[in-house]
Motif scaffolding. Structure first.
Motif, PDB file in Angstrom:
ATOM      1  N   ILE A 248       0.849  -1.196   0.000  1.00  0.00           N
ATOM      2  CA  ILE A 248       0.000   0.000   0.000  1.00  0.00           C
ATOM      3  C   ILE A 248       0.878   1.237   0.000  1.00  0.00           C
ATOM      4  O   ILE A 248       1.777   1.383   0.833  1.00  0.00           O
ATOM      5  CB  ILE A 248      -0.939   0.030   1.224  1.00  0.00           C
ATOM      6  CG1 ILE A 248      -1.815  -1.234   1.277  1.00  0.00           C
ATOM      7  CG2 ILE A 248      -1.819   1.272   1.194  1.00  0.00           C
ATOM      8  CD1 ILE A 248      -2.659  -1.321   2.522  1.00  0.00           C
ATOM      9  N   LEU A 249       0.601   2.130  -0.941  1.00  0.00           N
ATOM     10  CA  LEU A 249       1.250   3.432  -0.979  1.00  0.00           C
ATOM     11  C   LEU A 249       0.178   4.502  -0.816  1.00  0.00           C
ATOM     12  O   LEU A 249      -0.791   4.540  -1.574  1.00  0.00           O
ATOM     13  CB  LEU A 249       1.996   3.633  -2.301  1.00  0.00           C
ATOM     14  CG  LEU A 249       2.518   5.052  -2.564  1.00  0.00           C
ATOM     15  CD1 LEU A 249       3.577   5.447  -1.542  1.00  0.00           C
ATOM     16  CD2 LEU A 249       3.062   5.186  -3.982  1.00  0.00           C
ATOM     17  N   PRO A 273      -0.237  -4.460  16.098  1.00  0.00           N
ATOM     18  CA  PRO A 273       1.125  -4.217  16.589  1.00  0.00           C
ATOM     19  C   PRO A 273       2.217  -4.761  15.672  1.00  0.00           C
ATOM     20  O   PRO A 273       3.308  -4.209  15.621  1.00  0.00           O
ATOM     21  CB  PRO A 273       1.137  -4.930  17.953  1.00  0.00           C
ATOM     22  CG  PRO A 273      -0.301  -5.062  18.337  1.00  0.00           C
ATOM     23  CD  PRO A 273      -1.054  -5.216  17.063  1.00  0.00           C
ATOM     24  N   PHE A 274       1.928  -5.848  14.946  1.00  0.00           N
ATOM     25  CA  PHE A 274       2.939  -6.461  14.077  1.00  0.00           C
ATOM     26  C   PHE A 274       2.746  -6.020  12.625  1.00  0.00           C
ATOM     27  O   PHE A 274       3.000  -6.772  11.695  1.00  0.00           O
ATOM     28  CB  PHE A 274       2.879  -7.986  14.188  1.00  0.00           C
ATOM     29  CG  PHE A 274       1.497  -8.558  14.061  1.00  0.00           C
ATOM     30  CD1 PHE A 274       0.990  -8.950  12.831  1.00  0.00           C
ATOM     31  CD2 PHE A 274       0.690  -8.706  15.192  1.00  0.00           C
ATOM     32  CE1 PHE A 274      -0.278  -9.473  12.710  1.00  0.00           C
ATOM     33  CE2 PHE A 274      -0.593  -9.237  15.080  1.00  0.00           C
ATOM     34  CZ  PHE A 274      -1.078  -9.622  13.832  1.00  0.00           C
ATOM     35  N   LEU A 275       2.340  -4.773  12.443  1.00  0.00           N
ATOM     36  CA  LEU A 275       2.021  -4.249  11.119  1.00  0.00           C
ATOM     37  C   LEU A 275       3.163  -4.411  10.131  1.00  0.00           C
ATOM     38  O   LEU A 275       2.985  -4.905   9.014  1.00  0.00           O
ATOM     39  CB  LEU A 275       1.641  -2.768  11.253  1.00  0.00           C
ATOM     40  CG  LEU A 275       1.648  -1.917   9.982  1.00  0.00           C
ATOM     41  CD1 LEU A 275       0.581  -2.399   9.025  1.00  0.00           C
ATOM     42  CD2 LEU A 275       1.429  -0.446  10.338  1.00  0.00           C
ATOM     43  N   LEU A 279       2.645  -6.241   6.353  1.00  0.00           N
ATOM     44  CA  LEU A 279       2.110  -5.268   5.395  1.00  0.00           C
ATOM     45  C   LEU A 279       3.201  -4.290   4.994  1.00  0.00           C
ATOM     46  O   LEU A 279       3.911  -3.741   5.846  1.00  0.00           O
ATOM     47  CB  LEU A 279       0.933  -4.507   6.014  1.00  0.00           C
ATOM     48  CG  LEU A 279       0.044  -3.681   5.077  1.00  0.00           C
ATOM     49  CD1 LEU A 279      -0.692  -4.587   4.100  1.00  0.00           C
ATOM     50  CD2 LEU A 279      -0.957  -2.868   5.895  1.00  0.00           C
ATOM     51  N   ASN A 280       3.346  -4.097   3.696  1.00  0.00           N
ATOM     52  CA  ASN A 280       4.296  -3.118   3.177  1.00  0.00           C
ATOM     53  C   ASN A 280       3.566  -1.794   2.967  1.00  0.00           C
ATOM     54  O   ASN A 280       2.932  -1.578   1.938  1.00  0.00           O
ATOM     55  CB  ASN A 280       4.905  -3.632   1.865  1.00  0.00           C
ATOM     56  CG  ASN A 280       5.868  -2.627   1.244  1.00  0.00           C
ATOM     57  OD1 ASN A 280       6.427  -1.777   1.937  1.00  0.00           O
ATOM     58  ND2 ASN A 280       6.049  -2.701  -0.065  1.00  0.00           N
TER      59      ASN A 280
END
Length: 495
Positions: A248-249, A273-275, A279-280
């Motif tokens: 995601i940008l 918490p472990f984003l 997830l980029n």
């Protein structure tokens, strides 16, 4: 000649076309058209809004002008409008409690509205909001800024202070005309602000979850629906549910740096918490009217928080019109349509044929009356049953669930947001004194992400939408086999 023309226009013909009714209908239509022009609509919104209530005059005198035969050619579309308008009217009669309000220094108010647990919507939904403390006639559209996964019993909207109505809303919320003194104290004492809501409207399915790669382009307050999208994705990832988006940008253009709290108040780390492991996510912010960061960076994250008490579920948004109620909506449409057919048939059998009614304008008026009364009487009966079903469902959920805990928990999280926003600045690259260069941005993404499908969603002014749409089209037309395909989507509505 002139006197004869005037007499023919002003005379009421009992047979054929009624010229006077046509003149009245045309006048109403022209007034609505003139006030719909962009300069008038943008500068004099109240004039635009109030003038458009003349649609009733336009339709009624159109029927009188053309008669029943010609009117039946457009009756289908008008009947669908009547069905929709009566359903929206029925929903908007419900008074909705504003659970809490927050005021940000950038001139944005966040309202959290009560809703029943069985009201469905998605992150790209929008609502029409009326605050009766301000006006009984004005309705304004706002994108939903919360995800349905944030909580079952509330939804929130972000409102930018831009015009007279929004300025009154800020004064009403803060109980302070200048919005500068005793903000927190006045907010805490305001418990009587209510609203009416139409919606949520929008796509039945959350199409933003169908892309593995997303580019979200926002201008100013256009970041609102993207906060809902990010929250949606983070909740799905945290719960371990299927979630397609992985890259995601976010590209966000703002005029001043004091608008940054809109993003900084979104606490990603508390949701997931472990984003960074799953997830980029990358955020690029462009502050266009400042050449360098402000000296007091701490000011960017302050907000004024308002009352936060749970309201009874009976004061939540009505489930009428909301997505996910296809069976009830279908029953309403079918019953109203059957009622129209039956009423027109009975009218011919017991009145028009026996009494030899031949005037086209009169028969057209009777036909239009059937179009209005069938949704009101028979459709209204369905709506009444729909409301009873909603109340029973809400009462059962309230007995079995944790409604007050859900709402209060959400408010407590919002109050604490300002002290838990370390993750967002680390993901956010801020550039001052420049605008987004979409050619460079899309080129960089093409090299990094390669041959993939990329969903591009834009929410902002028309110039921003045009720039992004042109770049997507240019990239798609000139793409090579190893370059991505950009799927353009616009999530904006302009008044």
């Amino acid at each position: 000649m002139q006197g004869r023309l005037i007499s023919e226009i002003s005379a009421w013909q009992y047979t054929g076309v009624v010229n006077l009714a046509g003149v009245i209908s045309l006048t109403a239509g022209l007034l609505m058209w003139v006030t719909s022009l962009r300069p008038v609509r943008r500068q004099k919104f109240e004039l635009f809004f109030y003038t458009h209530q003349l649609y009733i005059v336009f339709v009624v005198f159109l029927v009188l002008h053309v008669g029943v035969l010609i009117f039946t050619l457009v009756a289908g579309g008008i009947f669908l409008f009547i069905l929709d308008r009566f359903l929206r009217f029925s929903q908007s009669r419900r008074t909705v409690n504003i659970i809490s309000a927050s005021y940000l220094p950038c001139g944005t108010v966040e309202l959290v509205l009560s809703k029943p647990g069985n009201l469905q919507y998605n992150a790209l939904s929008f609502i029409f909001l009326q605050v009766r403390n301000l006006s009984w006639l004005q309705w304004h559209p706002f994108s939903v800024s919360s995800s349905p996964l944030d909580g079952k019993y509330h939804l929130s909207v972000l409102i930018k202070i831009l015009g007279e109505w929004t300025e009154k809303l800020r004064g009403c919320t803060l109980n302070d005309p200048n919005g500068e003194h005793q903000l927190e104290q006045s907010l805490l004492h305001q418990h009587n602000i209510t609203a009416s809501v139409e919606g949520p409207y929008g796509h039945e399915s959350p199409y933003h979850l169908t892309y593995e790669n997303l580019i979200l382009v926002a201008g100013g307050i256009g970041i609102s629906p993207f906060l809902a999208i990010l929250s949606d994705i983070l909740h799905l990832v945290k719960a371990g549910k299927p979630c397609i988006p992985r890259n995601i940008l976010v590209v966000w253009a703002v005029k001043k740096s004091d608008e940054l709290p809109l993003l900084y108040s979104f606490d990603m780390e508390s949701i997931c918490p472990f984003l960074s492991n799953v997830l980029n996510l990358e955020i690029q912010t462009y502050v266009t009217q400042e050449s360098e960061p402000p000296l007091e960076r701490g000011r960017l994250t302050k907000s004024v928080n308002s009352f936060g008490s749970p309201a009874p579920s009976k004061h939540g948004i009505s489930i009428l019109v909301g997505t996910g109620n296809i069976p009830w909506s279908g029953i309403y449409v079918v019953v109203s349509t059957i009622g129209l057919v039956l009423s027109v048939g009975l009218l011919h059998i017991f009145y028009i044929n026996p009494y030899g009614i031949e005037y086209g304008w009169y028969r057209g008026l009777l036909f239009f009356a059937c179009m209005v009364l069938s949704p009101v009487i028979l459709g209204g009966t369905v709506i009444g049953l729909w409301h009873l079903w909603e109340r029973k469902t809400s009462a059962r959920e309230e007995q079995e669930g944790d409604w007050p805990k859900d709402v209060m928990g959400s408010n407590e999280e919002r109050v604490q947001k300002d002290s838990n926003h370390d993750l967002v600045p680390s993901l956010n690259t801020i550039q001052y004194g420049c605008r987004p260069d979409f050619k460079e941005i899309f080129g960089s993404i093409s090299e990094r992400w390669g041959y993939v499908d990329i969903g591009v969603i834009v929410c902002g002014p028309p110039t921003l939408q045009t720039s992004v749409a042109k770049e997507c089209r240019s990239r798609n037309l000139s793409r090579k086999g190893t370059q991505p395909i950009f799927h353009y989507n616009s999530h904006s509505f302009a008044l």
